[in-house]
Motif scaffolding. Structure first.
Motif, PDB file in Angstrom:
ATOM      1  N   ALA A 286       4.129 -13.579   8.825  1.00 51.49           N
ATOM      2  CA  ALA A 286       4.776 -12.504   8.073  1.00 51.49           C
ATOM      3  C   ALA A 286       4.146 -11.152   8.420  1.00 51.49           C
ATOM      4  O   ALA A 286       4.841 -10.152   8.610  1.00 51.49           O
ATOM      5  N   LYS A 287       2.802 -11.114   8.505  1.00 55.94           N
ATOM      6  CA  LYS A 287       2.115  -9.870   8.846  1.00 55.94           C
ATOM      7  C   LYS A 287       2.373  -9.475  10.300  1.00 55.94           C
ATOM      8  O   LYS A 287       2.510  -8.296  10.614  1.00 55.94           O
ATOM      9  N   THR A 288       2.428 -10.490  11.169  1.00 57.66           N
ATOM     10  CA  THR A 288       2.724 -10.207  12.570  1.00 57.66           C
ATOM     11  C   THR A 288       4.105  -9.592  12.707  1.00 57.66           C
ATOM     12  O   THR A 288       4.304  -8.613  13.426  1.00 57.66           O
ATOM     13  N   TYR A 289       5.074 -10.185  12.001  1.00 56.52           N
ATOM     14  CA  TYR A 289       6.446  -9.664  12.038  1.00 56.52           C
ATOM     15  C   TYR A 289       6.480  -8.229  11.526  1.00 56.52           C
ATOM     16  O   TYR A 289       7.116  -7.355  12.125  1.00 56.52           O
ATOM     17  N   LYS A 290       5.788  -7.975  10.412  1.00 53.74           N
ATOM     18  CA  LYS A 290       5.787  -6.637   9.821  1.00 53.74           C
ATOM     19  C   LYS A 290       5.193  -5.623  10.795  1.00 53.74           C
ATOM     20  O   LYS A 290       5.709  -4.511  10.957  1.00 53.74           O
ATOM     21  N   PHE A 291       4.104  -6.014  11.471  1.00 49.48           N
ATOM     22  CA  PHE A 291       3.446  -5.116  12.414  1.00 49.48           C
ATOM     23  C   PHE A 291       4.348  -4.848  13.616  1.00 49.48           C
ATOM     24  O   PHE A 291       4.510  -3.707  14.046  1.00 49.48           O
ATOM     25  N   LEU A 292       4.946  -5.905  14.174  1.00 51.17           N
ATOM     26  CA  LEU A 292       5.827  -5.743  15.336  1.00 51.17           C
ATOM     27  C   LEU A 292       7.063  -4.925  14.982  1.00 51.17           C
ATOM     28  O   LEU A 292       7.524  -4.094  15.759  1.00 51.17           O
ATOM     29  N   LYS A 293       7.606  -5.168  13.799  1.00 54.52           N
ATOM     30  CA  LYS A 293       8.788  -4.427  13.355  1.00 54.52           C
ATOM     31  C   LYS A 293       8.459  -2.941  13.230  1.00 54.52           C
ATOM     32  O   LYS A 293       9.248  -2.076  13.645  1.00 54.52           O
ATOM     33  N   ALA A 294       7.276  -2.648  12.680  1.00 54.31           N
ATOM     34  CA  ALA A 294       6.862  -1.250  12.535  1.00 54.31           C
ATOM     35  C   ALA A 294       6.643  -0.602  13.895  1.00 54.31           C
ATOM     36  O   ALA A 294       7.014   0.554  14.120  1.00 54.31           O
ATOM     37  N   ALA A 295       6.059  -1.360  14.820  1.00 53.89           N
ATOM     38  CA  ALA A 295       5.743  -0.803  16.137  1.00 53.89           C
ATOM     39  C   ALA A 295       6.996  -0.506  16.942  1.00 53.89           C
ATOM     40  O   ALA A 295       7.082   0.492  17.657  1.00 53.89           O
ATOM     41  N   THR A 296       7.982  -1.393  16.834  1.00 52.14           N
ATOM     42  CA  THR A 296       9.162  -1.263  17.693  1.00 52.14           C
ATOM     43  C   THR A 296      10.228  -0.338  17.126  1.00 52.14           C
ATOM     44  O   THR A 296      11.131   0.065  17.861  1.00 52.14           O
TER      45      THR A 296
END
Length: 490
Positions: A286-296
């Motif tokens: 969930a945190k990985t998804y949130k970080f990747l979503k924010a980055a992209t």
């Protein structure tokens, strides 16, 4: 999975639909209680089967495709095509070089950061991130935006060409976008760049917020309305606008130079690496998804950076320890016509670029190990006499220059000998330690012990085939900021 996740809504709807059959069917011939219990078990089985299927789908093709389009779909990709030209540095190995650009565009969500009269976009930050072929270490080289450099002719995104010119590095981006910065740095460093990634102000803020903030340390309170930066003294965690102001501030922190600002940015990025690798970000989907979503969400890349390349990059980074990530700055010196600008120190920068360009899968083994029980000598303790034996004058001069750059004590006078095809490293047995130290840097020279040779140093005889001075390994690049240091006040 969050309550507003589409997958959860679908699953709930499916369960509700099965719930309409909860009443027993008289035609089954079973007792009402047993029928209800059996159906309840069947519903539980269907629910867990649905959850299991959903998990498999997320990990497998359909889910991966959905995640890919959800995350990567927010990336704006630019067609590079032939904009980089045909005269590019060769790719010598399987290392990966990615140009990271921090853009100060004032478009869209970034309009709030626009100063009066400021339009368009420039490269606020330029970093060449090098990942070694084994993906076991990484080096990020920062290039000051006010470096005075030669900018080649570049094709603009909307058509047309800007002529070659001399100016600040960040003007390449303003003239013709990220591909012009890419083309400029390839020409100046001789390093083949594989991809570029551009992130604007809003994207940077989202990434920091997705990590829960990043810890910094300042020695005194900061009150800078221009940078929207207000900090207390000491260790603290910054997010959002404060984080952006901290890495961009130039006059309220440090000495006001771009070099000091770069060093602050490097420490901040090292802290980001620490947070991402030492915490639960990369182990919590969930945190990985949130970080990747924010980055992209505010990211622009070249169209060659596809899903397969991203996956390859991510897989390669899984085992990399934070301590293997380092940030350095290209060596610079004053630019005489303008004290507010800098120029690169070519003599000091060349070994750094060579190390990045020639970073092979495994470091080259020295031609001969140091004598047992004796530590290898440092270059400063090795005296070298270069002997020209048929090699061209320019080739000999280049060898002398590079050995001196590496720190060896090379005699001022170059001697001459009868022409020979191969290059040799001639030494008296008493100078074996010196020969061993030099052999690692000239691996093509044949080691030749000679009892009649002077014992005070070694002789490098350069034949008609020449001799190669091996580039320094990337772990020999000095200075910079290293990730893995958890105390920002240290």
């Amino acid at each position: 999975m969050s309550d507003n996740d589409p997958g959860r809504d679908d699953l709930a709807g499916d369960t509700a639909a099965h719930g309409t059959d909860a009443s027993p069917n008289p035609e089954d011939g079973a007792a009402p209680g047993r029928a209800v219990a059996a159906h309840a078990r069947r519903r539980r089985f269907l629910r867990w089967a649905a959850i299991g299927t959903a998990a498999v789908v997320v990990v497998g093709g359909a889910g991966a495709a959905w995640l890919y389009h959800d995350i990567v779909g927010g990336i704006d990709q630019k067609h590079v095509g032939g904009k980089l030209g045909t005269d590019r540095p060769k790719k010598l190995n399987k290392s990966l070089n990615v140009l990271l650009l921090g853009s100060d565009t004032r478009a869209g969500d970034n309009a709030q950061y626009a100063a009066d009269g400021v339009t368009g976009a420039r490269s606020d930050t330029a970093i060449l991130l090098h990942l070694s072929p084994n993906r076991d270490q990484a080096v990020g080289i920062s290039f000051p935006r006010d470096s005075m450099v030669k900018i080649p002719a570049c094709e603009k995104d909307g058509g047309g060409t800007v002529p070659a010119q001399f100016g600040m590095l960040n003007s390449a981006f303003a003239l013709a976008g990220p591909t012009c910065t890419w083309k400029t740095l390839e020409g100046l460093t001789g390093i083949h760049i594989d991809h570029f990634v551009q992130i604007d102000f809003s994207g940077f803020k989202r990434m920091v917020d997705a990590l829960g903030g990043v810890q910094i340390c300042v020695d005194k309170p900061v009150d800078d309305p221009r940078a929207e930066l207000h900090l207390k003294a000491g260790k603290q965690t910054v997010k959002g606008t404060q984080a952006l102001g901290y890495v961009r501030a130039r006059y309220s922190l440090g000495n006001g130079s771009d070099l000091e600002r770069i060093q602050r940015q490097q420490k901040f990025m090292a802290a980001v690496v620490d947070k991402a690798t030492s915490g639960s970000v990369l182990t919590d989907p969930a945190k990985t998804y949130k970080f990747l979503k924010a980055a992209t969400k505010s990211m622009t890349t070249d169209d060659g950076l596809d899903l397969a390349t991203m996956k390859k990059l991510a897989d390669g980074l899984k085992g990399m320890d934070a301590g293997k990530v380092r940030f350095v700055t290209v060596p610079v010196e004053g630019y005489a016509p303008d004290p507010n600008r800098v120029q690169w120190n070519a003599a000091q920068a060349r070994p750094m670029f060579d190390a990045i360009r020639h970073d092979n899968d495994l470091p080259a083994e020295p031609a001969k190990p140091a004598p047992a029980g004796q530590a290898p000598l440092s270059p400063g303790k090795v005296e070298v006499t270069v002997v020209a034996a048929g090699a061209k004058k320019a080739a000999v001069a280049r060898v002398v220059r590079r050995l001196r750059e590496r720190g060896f004590k090379v005699a001022a006078k170059t001697e001459k000998a009868a022409p020979a095809a191969d290059s040799r490293l001639v030494y008296n047995p008493s100078a074996e330690a010196q020969a061993s130290a030099l052999a690692g840097d000239v691996p093509d020279a044949l080691l030749t012990a000679d009892g009649s040779a002077p014992g005070g140093g070694v002789r490098l005889v350069v034949g008609t085939k020449g001799v190669r001075v091996a580039p320094a390994a990337i772990n020999k690049i000095k200075g910079g900021v290293k990730a893995g240091q958890q105390n920002p006040c240290a």
